[in-house]
Design an enzyme around this catalytic site. Sequence first.
Site, PDB file in Angstrom:
ATOM      1  N   ASP A  38      16.948  76.651  34.937  1.00  0.00           N
ATOM      2  CA  ASP A  38      16.638  77.040  36.402  1.00  0.00           C
ATOM      3  C   ASP A  38      16.546  78.928  36.845  1.00  0.00           C
ATOM      4  O   ASP A  38      17.241  79.284  38.264  1.00  0.00           O
ATOM      5  CB  ASP A  38      17.470  76.562  38.108  1.00  0.00           C
ATOM      6  CG  ASP A  38      16.662  77.062  39.353  1.00  0.00           C
ATOM      7  OD1 ASP A  38      15.544  77.405  39.596  1.00  0.00           O
ATOM      8  OD2 ASP A  38      17.457  76.671  39.859  1.00  0.00           O
ATOM      9  N   LYS A  86      31.184  72.824  44.104  1.00  0.00           N
ATOM     10  CA  LYS A  86      29.704  72.788  44.104  1.00  0.00           C
ATOM     11  C   LYS A  86      30.236  71.038  44.912  1.00  0.00           C
ATOM     12  O   LYS A  86      30.748  70.381  43.805  1.00  0.00           O
ATOM     13  CB  LYS A  86      28.921  73.060  43.067  1.00  0.00           C
ATOM     14  CG  LYS A  86      27.430  72.140  43.156  1.00  0.00           C
ATOM     15  CD  LYS A  86      26.100  72.865  41.691  1.00  0.00           C
ATOM     16  CE  LYS A  86      24.576  72.345  42.461  1.00  0.00           C
ATOM     17  NZ  LYS A  86      23.781  73.550  41.293  1.00  0.00           N
ATOM     18  N   ASP A 138      24.596  78.680  38.706  1.00  0.00           N
ATOM     19  CA  ASP A 138      23.711  77.578  39.349  1.00  0.00           C
ATOM     20  C   ASP A 138      23.345  76.574  37.464  1.00  0.00           C
ATOM     21  O   ASP A 138      22.057  77.377  37.302  1.00  0.00           O
ATOM     22  CB  ASP A 138      22.066  77.787  40.061  1.00  0.00           C
ATOM     23  CG  ASP A 138      21.957  76.267  40.426  1.00  0.00           C
ATOM     24  OD1 ASP A 138      22.515  75.219  39.987  1.00  0.00           O
ATOM     25  OD2 ASP A 138      21.179  76.398  40.610  1.00  0.00           O
ATOM     26  N   ASN A 179      20.221  83.226  41.152  1.00  0.00           N
ATOM     27  CA  ASN A 179      20.717  82.950  39.445  1.00  0.00           C
ATOM     28  C   ASN A 179      21.060  83.369  38.471  1.00  0.00           C
ATOM     29  O   ASN A 179      21.777  83.792  37.369  1.00  0.00           O
ATOM     30  CB  ASN A 179      20.115  81.795  38.621  1.00  0.00           C
ATOM     31  CG  ASN A 179      19.988  80.077  39.430  1.00  0.00           C
ATOM     32  OD1 ASN A 179      20.993  80.401  40.901  1.00  0.00           O
ATOM     33  ND2 ASN A 179      18.889  79.126  39.441  1.00  0.00           N
TER      34      ASN A 179
END
Length: 266
Positions: free
Chosen positions: A185, A42, A203, A190
Amino acid sequence: MESLIQSLPEDIRKHIEGREYSIDDIGKSGSKILIFDDMVLKITDKSSDDRDAVQMMRWLEGKIPAPRVISFVEDDKCAYLLMTRVRGKMSCDRYYMERPDELIPLLAKAIKMLWSIDIKDCPVMKDLDGELKKAEYRVEHGLVDVSDAEPDTFGENGRFKDPKELLSWLQDHRPSLETVLSHGDLCLPNILIDNGDISGFIDMGNCGIADKWEDIAMCYRSLKHNFDGTYGKVYQGIDPVLLFKELGIEPDMEKIDYYILLDELF
């Protein structure tokens, strides 16, 4: 694509050079995500949130199924997080969308897994004051994308004329908190499922101690929109309110509304 790999910091490149990868474009975070067979890289704009994410991922090792940090490097502009890849299908995969009786209990299980973690030594606190300050910065610098908001949030016929008015409302209507370990989130992409069970969370950049209703709100909204055609296909015969039945709680729609509105500023 080879030039991208060559531009990476040495401590990242040594793990992935010469390996095939794909680029993930499902998320909306603005990050660049490179997916390898057993790793994920990432790349984000540099921020303190990256360090929080790494700290949390290391703290979570052995507590819940989540990516493990392989290497984390920052340079003048970017942060590079190389982590292990969690196996499984996203819970918004068509297979699960067509099987809500299987999906919704698993989503509730995922939420309860987070709640079960002892937070007494959790290193990251996502307090509401801090989140509102971040929201204020985004409003003041014109970073809020109103086109990505719920249809009734902004505009002439919306609940708020603009992000500034929404921010003021959020500051004046802060809810009481029921703190737990929060993903931050918890949307369906996710939460990963494999062999009929939760295989992991991904995430984790906003993970930390926060109000339990924040994750519930994000999961509820994601479940609703994945079924109602917001993202394309409409799936029939599902009531997102069943999530609360599986959680064994009564829905606090005021808190759910609050956290959905707060998310409109991010």
